[in-house]
Design an enzyme around this catalytic site. Structure first.
Site, short mmCIF file in Angstrom:
data_model
loop_
_atom_site.label_atom_id
_atom_site.label_comp_id
_atom_site.label_asym_id
_atom_site.label_seq_id
_atom_site.Cartn_x
_atom_site.Cartn_y
_atom_site.Cartn_z
N LYS A 73 0.85 -1.21 0.00
CA LYS A 73 0.00 0.00 0.00
C LYS A 73 0.88 1.25 0.00
O LYS A 73 1.58 1.53 0.96
CB LYS A 73 -0.93 0.02 1.21
N ASP A 116 -7.81 -4.55 -3.42
CA ASP A 116 -6.76 -3.64 -3.88
C ASP A 116 -6.91 -3.17 -5.32
O ASP A 116 -6.21 -2.27 -5.77
CB ASP A 116 -5.39 -4.27 -3.68
#
Length: 144
Positions: A73, A116
């Site tokens: 991330k 994601d």
């Protein structure tokens, strides 16, 4: 490298084979497949002791099984999204760990592609490229 996709539960993979998934730098693991990883394997303090940084691959070992945590991330928090570059960097880091430890079988979900939102076709190509010359079997589990 052998690459295969199967339908089923990732946690039914053979217990002597490695697992991997993507997480944020804060190691929140509060949604998606990260939740059962946290519940089954714990180890958040142990992971934090390894110095989570974006692009790094952290490792837990449970009953002889390596479990890789790919820090992907970009903006550090669990609600942010990864980039393909961050995923590539963590996959390369995991590859090095796997090869140095003699790990020859890896089981993963469709990493980077559930919550994601990365493109699975592009991620598949990336995985195939990174591991193309390695003696490893990669099995991707999907519930779909």
């Amino acid at each position: 490298m052998q690459f295969r996709e199967v339908q089923g539960d990732l946690f039914t993979a053979p217990p002597n084979e490695a697992l991997a998934h993507c997480v944020s730098k804060d190691l929140h693991m509060g949604k998606g497949i990260a939740v059962p990883f946290r519940q089954r394997f714990g180890g958040v303090p142990e992971l934090k002791d390894q110095g989570p940084e974006i692009g790094k691959c952290l490792t837990l070992v449970r009953d002889g099984r390596p479990i890789y945590y790919l820090i992907t991330k970009v903006n550090e928090r669990y609600f942010h999204f990864p980039t393909e570059d961050a995923l590539r960097t963590t996959l390369l880091a995991m590859r090095e760990k796997m090869l140095s430890a003699g790990v020859r079988a890896l089981n993963i979900p469709r990493i980077g592609c559930g919550l994601d939102r990365l493109n699975w076709g592009r991620v598949t190509a990336m995985i195939r490229d990174i591991f193309r010359d390695d003696p490893v079997v990669i099995t991707v589990y999907s519930l779909e």
